[in-house]
Design an enzyme around this catalytic site. Sequence first.
Site, mmCIF file in Angstrom:
data_model
loop_
_atom_site.group_PDB
_atom_site.id
_atom_site.type_symbol
_atom_site.label_atom_id
_atom_site.label_comp_id
_atom_site.label_asym_id
_atom_site.label_seq_id
_atom_site.Cartn_x
_atom_site.Cartn_y
_atom_site.Cartn_z
ATOM 1 N N GLU A 177 20.233 -3.270 -13.406
ATOM 2 C CA GLU A 177 20.424 -1.825 -13.148
ATOM 3 C C GLU A 177 20.605 -1.068 -14.459
ATOM 4 O OE1 GLU A 177 23.641 -1.311 -10.363
ATOM 5 O OE2 GLU A 177 22.719 -2.714 -8.955
ATOM 6 N N ARG B 191 25.623 -7.362 -5.058
ATOM 7 C CA ARG B 191 25.315 -7.226 -6.474
ATOM 8 C C ARG B 191 23.918 -7.786 -6.681
ATOM 9 N NH1 ARG B 191 28.716 -4.016 -6.865
ATOM 10 N NH2 ARG B 191 30.557 -3.980 -8.188
ATOM 11 N N HIS C 85 22.073 2.117 -6.116
ATOM 12 C CA HIS C 85 23.476 1.667 -6.071
ATOM 13 C C HIS C 85 24.393 2.807 -5.604
ATOM 14 C CE1 HIS C 85 26.533 -1.357 -7.921
ATOM 15 N NE2 HIS C 85 27.070 -0.704 -6.896
HETATM 16 P P1 NAP Z 1 36.130 -9.044 -0.101
HETATM 17 O O1 NAP Z 1 36.924 -8.409 0.970
HETATM 18 O O2 NAP Z 1 36.817 -9.794 -1.172
HETATM 19 O O3 NAP Z 1 35.073 -10.016 0.623
HETATM 20 C C1 NAP Z 1 34.227 -10.854 -0.078
HETATM 21 C C2 NAP Z 1 33.664 -11.888 0.872
HETATM 22 O O4 NAP Z 1 32.727 -12.703 0.152
HETATM 23 C C3 NAP Z 1 34.712 -12.805 1.473
HETATM 24 O O5 NAP Z 1 34.536 -12.852 2.853
HETATM 25 C C4 NAP Z 1 34.424 -14.172 0.850
HETATM 26 O O6 NAP Z 1 34.612 -15.156 1.823
HETATM 27 C C5 NAP Z 1 32.951 -14.066 0.477
HETATM 28 N N1 NAP Z 1 32.608 -14.907 -0.665
HETATM 29 C C6 NAP Z 1 33.208 -14.899 -1.890
HETATM 30 N N2 NAP Z 1 32.635 -15.824 -2.687
HETATM 31 C C7 NAP Z 1 31.670 -16.422 -1.950
HETATM 32 C C8 NAP Z 1 30.726 -17.463 -2.213
HETATM 33 N N3 NAP Z 1 30.671 -18.071 -3.399
HETATM 34 N N4 NAP Z 1 29.878 -17.808 -1.225
HETATM 35 C C9 NAP Z 1 29.933 -17.209 -0.025
HETATM 36 N N5 NAP Z 1 30.794 -16.210 0.282
HETATM 37 C C10 NAP Z 1 31.654 -15.827 -0.666
HETATM 38 O O7 NAP Z 1 35.201 -7.989 -0.842
HETATM 39 P P2 NAP Z 1 34.604 -6.615 -0.279
HETATM 40 O O8 NAP Z 1 35.579 -5.525 -0.509
HETATM 41 O O9 NAP Z 1 34.070 -6.837 1.099
HETATM 42 O O10 NAP Z 1 33.396 -6.385 -1.321
HETATM 43 C C11 NAP Z 1 32.398 -7.350 -1.476
HETATM 44 C C12 NAP Z 1 31.486 -6.973 -2.636
HETATM 45 O O11 NAP Z 1 30.618 -5.918 -2.262
HETATM 46 C C13 NAP Z 1 32.164 -6.438 -3.906
HETATM 47 O O12 NAP Z 1 32.716 -7.458 -4.684
HETATM 48 C C14 NAP Z 1 31.009 -5.741 -4.602
HETATM 49 O O13 NAP Z 1 30.311 -6.638 -5.426
HETATM 50 C C15 NAP Z 1 30.093 -5.322 -3.432
HETATM 51 N N6 NAP Z 1 30.117 -3.846 -3.260
HETATM 52 C C16 NAP Z 1 28.959 -3.147 -3.436
HETATM 53 C C17 NAP Z 1 28.964 -1.768 -3.273
HETATM 54 C C18 NAP Z 1 27.722 -0.963 -3.430
HETATM 55 O O14 NAP Z 1 27.824 0.178 -3.827
HETATM 56 N N7 NAP Z 1 26.568 -1.486 -3.111
HETATM 57 C C19 NAP Z 1 30.152 -1.108 -2.954
HETATM 58 C C20 NAP Z 1 31.308 -1.852 -2.806
HETATM 59 C C21 NAP Z 1 31.273 -3.231 -2.942
HETATM 60 P P3 NAP Z 1 35.155 -16.618 1.468
HETATM 61 O O15 NAP Z 1 36.336 -16.415 0.548
HETATM 62 O O16 NAP Z 1 35.488 -17.202 2.795
HETATM 63 O O17 NAP Z 1 34.005 -17.300 0.807
HETATM 64 C C1 8YV Z 2 30.661 1.477 -7.390
HETATM 65 C C2 8YV Z 2 30.654 -0.788 -6.258
HETATM 66 O O1 8YV Z 2 29.548 2.266 -7.350
HETATM 67 O O2 8YV Z 2 32.915 -0.802 -5.647
HETATM 68 C C3 8YV Z 2 31.952 -1.466 -6.028
HETATM 69 O O3 8YV Z 2 32.002 -2.696 -6.202
HETATM 70 O O4 8YV Z 2 29.662 -1.414 -6.462
HETATM 71 C C4 8YV Z 2 30.552 0.669 -6.157
HETATM 72 O O5 8YV Z 2 31.472 1.185 -5.256
HETATM 73 C C5 8YV Z 2 30.667 0.885 -8.729
HETATM 74 O O6 8YV Z 2 31.582 -0.124 -8.905
HETATM 75 C C6 8YV Z 2 30.929 2.013 -9.710
HETATM 76 O O7 8YV Z 2 30.686 1.667 -10.965
#
Ligand code: NAP
Ligand code: 8YV
Length: 322
Positions: free
Chosen positions: A262, A233, A280
């Site tokens: 964004e 993010r 994004h």
């Molecule tokens: P997840 O499985 O819940 O993993 C999140 C990781 O972050 C965990 O390993 C957690 O480890 C760590 N974490 C949480 N809080 C933290 C902190 N304060 N300091 C350090 N590490 C921390 O989530 P995910 O499915 O992998 O997704 C992660 C994030 O990616 C989403 O929440 C979203 O914001 C982002 N994302 C972006 C896109 C995009 O389009 N660019 C798409 C999908 C997701 P610990 O609990 O051990 O700290």
């Molecule tokens: C999406 C994302 O684009 O899943 C997330 O956390 O950042 C993306 O997959 C977004 O949430 C759609 O609004």
Amino acid sequence: MAKPQILMPAPLAPDVVAALDERFTLHRLWEQDDRDAFLAEVGPAIVGMAATTLAGRINAAWLDRLPALEIIASFGVGYDNVDAKAAAAQGVIVTNTPGVLDDEVADLAVGLLLATLRRIPQADAFVRAGQWPAGAFPLSPTLRGRRIGIIGLGAIGKAIARRLEAFGVAIAYHGRSRQEGVAYRYHDTPVALAKASDVVIAIVPGNSGTRHLIDAAVLEALGREGVLINVARGSVVDEAALVAALQDGIIGGAGLDVFEDEPHVLEALIAMPNVVLLPHIGSASVATRAAMGRLVVDNLVAWFDGRPALTPVPETAALNRR
Ligand code: NAP
Ligand code: 8YV
């Protein structure tokens, strides 16, 4: 029996709208001229919401207007667009879309890493601009021999790490705690991870605990040849500190899929040749967005069929009983 009434504040994909239309009475808030008057009229009857980041943050003020609300099904695995604690306090379940996008986002993260290091978009622009006949494209930095630090070794972080193993690079990680059964080296602070890395990839949730987790000190620790990849993010990175670090040569480059404001991207970033910028698109393939949309629908259908929601977020998991 009357169908449950669902509010959609901002548009989701047509197939999601169609699926919800079939099963529920769906209210399309974005089509209303006077949204306040519309909410005053239908708000008390709304029991479910299909939310996206496009609707702005669903917070306590929203919840006050929807007193019968039972569930918010949010589109995306990150749910920083919903105040899940406020929802839990009012007995409202929040669901997200985990699991169906991990591989897609991990593919994009690796693509962005390679694009940033090997300057793929810049090389494409070079060919299109007809510059090749005048001389070769400048040599780029390399992934070879780089140590990769992942901040947030969750579902997507692990999918990124698995892919990077095939590239033969060293992998380490930072999270709030060390994970059992993970072979990658753990660092207990982002600065320690950055010091031991040539690339830092951010893939943590966006929330108050991760705001500006990557700050000037982390960038300084990453070093002159260092590269930051942010697919988490925008709020996770102090963007002003990042701009300064890129301008002053404190780090070597960045690949960014997410931004603090964004869809607005700082002119300073747009002007930089050593930065790759994406709008994004981590999960933005037709197939993956469709799977995310299906999970939004399936969560609402499960709940209003009298079953537990499929993917409640941790803050509201205790409410998920039927
Ligand atoms: P997840 O499985 O819940 O993993 C999140 C990781 O972050 C965990 O390993 C957690 O480890 C760590 N974490 C949480 N809080 C933290 C902190 N304060 N300091 C350090 N590490 C921390 O989530 P995910 O499915 O992998 O997704 C992660 C994030 O990616 C989403 O929440 C979203 O914001 C982002 N994302 C972006 C896109 C995009 O389009 N660019 C798409 C999908 C997701 P610990 O609990 O051990 O700290
Ligand atoms: C999406 C994302 O684009 O899943 C997330 O956390 O950042 C993306 O997959 C977004 O949430 C759609 O609004």
